[in-house]
Write a protein that holds these residues in place. Structure first.
Motif, PDB file in Angstrom:
ATOM      1  N   ALA A   1       0.824  -1.210   0.000  1.00 42.89           N
ATOM      2  CA  ALA A   1       0.000   0.000   0.000  1.00 42.89           C
ATOM      3  C   ALA A   1       0.848   1.246   0.000  1.00 42.89           C
ATOM      4  O   ALA A   1       1.897   1.274   0.604  1.00 42.89           O
ATOM      5  CB  ALA A   1      -0.902   0.013   1.226  1.00 42.89           C
ATOM      6  N   ALA A   2       0.359   2.302  -0.654  1.00 42.39           N
ATOM      7  CA  ALA A   2       1.033   3.591  -0.593  1.00 42.39           C
ATOM      8  C   ALA A   2       1.002   4.092   0.836  1.00 42.39           C
ATOM      9  O   ALA A   2      -0.016   4.051   1.504  1.00 42.39           O
ATOM     10  CB  ALA A   2       0.332   4.593  -1.509  1.00 42.39           C
ATOM     11  N   LEU A   3       2.175   4.572   1.309  1.00 48.35           N
ATOM     12  CA  LEU A   3       2.237   5.055   2.684  1.00 48.35           C
ATOM     13  C   LEU A   3       1.247   6.196   2.900  1.00 48.35           C
ATOM     14  O   LEU A   3       0.616   6.304   3.938  1.00 48.35           O
ATOM     15  CB  LEU A   3       3.660   5.529   2.999  1.00 48.35           C
ATOM     16  N   ALA A   4       1.116   7.028   1.874  1.00 44.07           N
ATOM     17  CA  ALA A   4       0.172   8.127   2.018  1.00 44.07           C
ATOM     18  C   ALA A   4      -1.244   7.608   2.213  1.00 44.07           C
ATOM     19  O   ALA A   4      -2.023   8.158   2.983  1.00 44.07           O
ATOM     20  CB  ALA A   4       0.222   9.034   0.783  1.00 44.07           C
ATOM     21  N   LEU A   5      -1.605   6.544   1.480  1.00 40.27           N
ATOM     22  CA  LEU A   5      -2.926   5.969   1.633  1.00 40.27           C
ATOM     23  C   LEU A   5      -3.062   5.292   2.974  1.00 40.27           C
ATOM     24  O   LEU A   5      -4.099   5.361   3.629  1.00 40.27           O
ATOM     25  CB  LEU A   5      -3.196   4.968   0.500  1.00 40.27           C
ATOM     26  N   THR A   6      -1.987   4.615   3.417  1.00 43.96           N
ATOM     27  CA  THR A   6      -2.027   3.959   4.715  1.00 43.96           C
ATOM     28  C   THR A   6      -2.260   4.981   5.808  1.00 43.96           C
ATOM     29  O   THR A   6      -3.045   4.774   6.724  1.00 43.96           O
ATOM     30  CB  THR A   6      -0.712   3.207   4.974  1.00 43.96           C
ATOM     31  N   ALA A   7      -1.537   6.121   5.720  1.00 38.46           N
ATOM     32  CA  ALA A   7      -1.687   7.147   6.748  1.00 38.46           C
ATOM     33  C   ALA A   7      -3.098   7.701   6.778  1.00 38.46           C
ATOM     34  O   ALA A   7      -3.592   8.125   7.812  1.00 38.46           O
ATOM     35  CB  ALA A   7      -0.689   8.283   6.505  1.00 38.46           C
ATOM     36  N   ALA A   8      -3.768   7.686   5.614  1.00 35.68           N
ATOM     37  CA  ALA A   8      -5.094   8.264   5.535  1.00 35.68           C
ATOM     38  C   ALA A   8      -6.199   7.279   5.875  1.00 35.68           C
ATOM     39  O   ALA A   8      -7.363   7.634   5.894  1.00 35.68           O
ATOM     40  CB  ALA A   8      -5.337   8.822   4.118  1.00 35.68           C
ATOM     41  N   VAL A   9      -5.829   6.024   6.156  1.00 30.82           N
ATOM     42  CA  VAL A   9      -6.824   4.995   6.392  1.00 30.82           C
ATOM     43  C   VAL A   9      -7.853   5.373   7.435  1.00 30.82           C
ATOM     44  O   VAL A   9      -9.036   5.196   7.239  1.00 30.82           O
ATOM     45  CB  VAL A   9      -6.142   3.652   6.738  1.00 30.82           C
ATOM     46  N   PRO A  10      -7.438   5.897   8.624  1.00 33.18           N
ATOM     47  CA  PRO A  10      -8.447   6.232   9.610  1.00 33.18           C
ATOM     48  C   PRO A  10      -9.490   7.205   9.090  1.00 33.18           C
ATOM     49  O   PRO A  10     -10.633   7.169   9.505  1.00 33.18           O
ATOM     50  CB  PRO A  10      -7.634   6.861  10.755  1.00 33.18           C
TER      51      PRO A  10
ATOM     52  N   PRO B   1      12.301   5.173   5.911  1.00 32.56           N
ATOM     53  CA  PRO B   1      10.950   5.412   5.400  1.00 32.56           C
ATOM     54  C   PRO B   1      10.822   5.000   3.926  1.00 32.56           C
ATOM     55  O   PRO B   1      11.760   5.123   3.140  1.00 32.56           O
ATOM     56  CB  PRO B   1      10.775   6.925   5.573  1.00 32.56           C
ATOM     57  N   ALA B   2       9.636   4.512   3.583  1.00 38.01           N
ATOM     58  CA  ALA B   2       9.378   4.041   2.225  1.00 38.01           C
ATOM     59  C   ALA B   2       7.943   4.368   1.845  1.00 38.01           C
ATOM     60  O   ALA B   2       7.076   4.525   2.711  1.00 38.01           O
ATOM     61  CB  ALA B   2       9.621   2.534   2.130  1.00 38.01           C
ATOM     62  N   VAL B   3       7.688   4.461   0.554  1.00 36.19           N
ATOM     63  CA  VAL B   3       6.334   4.719   0.062  1.00 36.19           C
ATOM     64  C   VAL B   3       6.131   3.919  -1.224  1.00 36.19           C
ATOM     65  O   VAL B   3       7.046   3.795  -2.038  1.00 36.19           O
ATOM     66  CB  VAL B   3       6.107   6.223  -0.175  1.00 36.19           C
ATOM     67  N   PHE B   4       4.928   3.377  -1.379  1.00 34.86           N
ATOM     68  CA  PHE B   4       4.607   2.594  -2.555  1.00 34.86           C
ATOM     69  C   PHE B   4       3.780   3.425  -3.522  1.00 34.86           C
ATOM     70  O   PHE B   4       2.984   4.275  -3.119  1.00 34.86           O
ATOM     71  CB  PHE B   4       3.834   1.338  -2.161  1.00 34.86           C
ATOM     72  N   SER B   5       3.962   3.180  -4.807  1.00 37.35           N
ATOM     73  CA  SER B   5       3.184   3.877  -5.823  1.00 37.35           C
ATOM     74  C   SER B   5       1.726   3.446  -5.733  1.00 37.35           C
ATOM     75  O   SER B   5       1.408   2.360  -5.244  1.00 37.35           O
ATOM     76  CB  SER B   5       3.745   3.572  -7.211  1.00 37.35           C
ATOM     77  N   PRO B   6       0.793   4.288  -6.210  1.00 38.47           N
ATOM     78  CA  PRO B   6      -0.627   3.950  -6.096  1.00 38.47           C
ATOM     79  C   PRO B   6      -1.001   2.624  -6.751  1.00 38.47           C
ATOM     80  O   PRO B   6      -1.883   1.923  -6.249  1.00 38.47           O
ATOM     81  CB  PRO B   6      -1.315   5.131  -6.790  1.00 38.47           C
ATOM     82  N   ASP B   7      -0.319   2.260  -7.850  1.00 41.77           N
ATOM     83  CA  ASP B   7      -0.634   0.979  -8.491  1.00 41.77           C
ATOM     84  C   ASP B   7       0.150  -0.180  -7.894  1.00 41.77           C
ATOM     85  O   ASP B   7       0.060  -1.313  -8.365  1.00 41.77           O
ATOM     86  CB  ASP B   7      -0.386   1.057 -10.000  1.00 41.77           C
ATOM     87  N   GLU B   8       0.902   0.095  -6.866  1.00 39.92           N
ATOM     88  CA  GLU B   8       1.640  -0.915  -6.104  1.00 39.92           C
ATOM     89  C   GLU B   8       2.686  -1.654  -6.933  1.00 39.92           C
ATOM     90  O   GLU B   8       3.054  -2.790  -6.633  1.00 39.92           O
ATOM     91  CB  GLU B   8       0.667  -1.914  -5.462  1.00 39.92           C
ATOM     92  N   SER B   9       3.212  -0.982  -7.943  1.00 38.00           N
ATOM     93  CA  SER B   9       4.245  -1.606  -8.769  1.00 38.00           C
ATOM     94  C   SER B   9       5.652  -1.181  -8.376  1.00 38.00           C
ATOM     95  O   SER B   9       6.617  -1.867  -8.697  1.00 38.00           O
ATOM     96  CB  SER B   9       4.025  -1.257 -10.254  1.00 38.00           C
ATOM     97  N   LYS B  10       5.775  -0.054  -7.681  1.00 37.44           N
ATOM     98  CA  LYS B  10       7.084   0.482  -7.338  1.00 37.44           C
ATOM     99  C   LYS B  10       7.154   0.815  -5.846  1.00 37.44           C
ATOM    100  O   LYS B  10       6.172   1.197  -5.224  1.00 37.44           O
ATOM    101  CB  LYS B  10       7.380   1.765  -8.129  1.00 37.44           C
ATOM    102  N   LEU B  11       8.365   0.683  -5.321  1.00 34.32           N
ATOM    103  CA  LEU B  11       8.670   1.079  -3.953  1.00 34.32           C
ATOM    104  C   LEU B  11       9.759   2.137  -4.003  1.00 34.32           C
ATOM    105  O   LEU B  11      10.784   1.950  -4.672  1.00 34.32           O
ATOM    106  CB  LEU B  11       9.166  -0.128  -3.148  1.00 34.32           C
TER     107      LEU B  11
END
Length: 417
Positions: free
Chosen positions: A14-23, A261-271
């Motif tokens: 998952a994109a870290l940004a999306l993970t952070a926004a989960v709540p 720290p790491a972040v994944f692309s929205p399509d989950e193809s890249k880290l």
């Protein structure tokens, strides 16, 4: 649903940004009868044991403050009564704490917006705090002697926390603090990320970042650094990613393989990930399992190249991505700037002056990158489109992690806060 082939296990991240926004997305869905919620940002002030609550976009104005160590006297009594706990407490103060106690590393709100869950390194625990009263709902002592980064599951019901001295990640029920499972990691587990479907957890172990054996030829002393991927239901290991041979294959033998720290692309193809000592980041293709691009960012002429001067080995620490995946935001910690990078060209934008920026996240509206300036006790918003600074907001002593979450509409600080 067809089984995931082993070589593609890494692509489900998952994109870290999306993970952070989960709540923010799960809170309203969790209970249609819940009170109205307000999206906010929690800013953990590590050295003074508070968390500031600020607006999640716009002017990022301060809404309130929470005392995250209301039980400090009780915890200190326990530590002072146990010689081993006292030794570790002092070691944290004099090493990773830079002479200060570490009272808050990470935090996430519960789906109903009534509580915030906080990891507290110096107290080696995770606590849930009632946002209305400031009281402790539950407390979970982690194994070992230090708690670190956390992650919340997409449904908002589970929280994973790194126990850095025991090489363990605990997964807890966010409402009760009950341990649901745990798993072993490499040395000094750090960042955790749930996959978007909630099926896997990725943990980055960074090794020993507090030693002075920082020269490349002493890299072998830093320990077992790897990404551990586990099944988020059984907590069994399904994959290990070791960046050492991948860096060596590119001739980057002097680069650390400690993924920060790491972040994944929205399509989950890249880290996209940072490593110890490096002023820049790497792009990793999850399908081919290869590092595909290296981005070296500018050095600050005033920053020493002496690796032993980098705080916890992290020359750059903090990376996030715009929701559309077009821009990266990087915190150049020891080089005292933050910058927005075009993901296609990897060209950086303006270098926005920032004092020891230690984290980067995405605003609630997705338009800004928000970095914590631990050197000047403020958070700064940078426009993803222009790369220019928008606003800085004062917070408490040594802000580090910044997370999106929720409070109940009309929330104000507890009386003790």
């Amino acid at each position: 649903m067809p089984a995931i082939r082993p070589r593609h296990l890494c692509s489900v991240a998952a994109a870290l940004a999306l993970t952070a926004a989960v709540p923010a997305t799960t809170a309203t869905a969790a209970d249609s009868s819940a009170a109205a919620l307000r999206e906010v940002m929690f800013v953990g002030n590590n050295w003074d044991g508070t968390a500031d609550v600020i607006k999640s976009s716009g002017d990022f104005g301060k809404i309130g403050r929470i005392d995250v160590i209301p039980d400090k006297d009780e915890r200190m009594a326990e530590i002072n009564a146990d010689p081993i706990k006292w030794i570790y407490f002092m070691a944290i103060r004099n090493s990773v704490g830079e002479g200060h106690d570490q009272f808050v590393d990470d935090m996430y709100s519960t789906p109903d917006g009534r509580s915030v869950v906080v990891s507290r390194p110096s107290f080696a625990d995770v606590v849930s705090l009632d946002l209305a009263t400031g009281d402790v709902n539950w407390r979970f002592p982690v194994s070992g002697y230090r708690a670190d980064h956390m992650a919340v599951s997409p449904d908002g019901k589970r929280v994973a926390v790194s126990a850095s001295t025991s090489n363990t990640v605990h997964v807890l029920d966010i409402a009760t603090g009950r341990e649901l499972g745990k798993f072993a990691t490499g040395d000094k587990p750090h960042e955790n990320i749930f996959t978007r479907d909630g099926k896997y957890i990725y943990n980055m172990a960074i090794g020993d970042v507090n030693t002075q054996t920082d020269a490349p030829w002493l890299d072998w002393t830093k320990g077992d650094r790897r990404i551990t991927v586990v099944d988020a239901t059984t907590y069994q290991q399904v994959k290990v990613i070791d960046m050492r041979p991948k860096l060596d294959a590119l001739g980057l033998t002097d680069y650390s393989d400690a993924v920060r720290p790491a972040v994944f692309s929205p399509d989950e193809s890249k880290l996209y990930f940072q490593v110890s000592f490096f002023n820049g980041f790497f792009e990793y293709d999850l399908a081919t399992e290869k590092i595909t691009r290296t981005k070296t960012l500018p050095k600050n002429p005033a920053t020493s190249d002496d690796r032993t001067t980098f705080v916890n080995d992290s020359r750059h620490h903090g990376i996030s991505m715009s929701p559309d995946g077009s821009k990266l935001c990087v915190a150049g910690t020891m080089d005292d700037y933050a910058t927005v990078v075009n993901r296609t060209t990897l060209q950086e934008g303006p270098l926005v002056t920032a004092s020891k920026p230690y984290w980067a996240t995405v605003s609630g509206d997705g338009k800004s990158c928000v970095v914590s300036e631990s050197g000047t006790d403020q958070v700064t918003a940078i426009d993803f489109t222009t790369g220019r600074k928008q606003v800085s907001v004062p917070v408490g002593d040594h802000p580090q992690r910044v997370r999106l979450g929720h409070v109940e509409a009309g929330w104000t600080s507890p009386a003790a806060g």
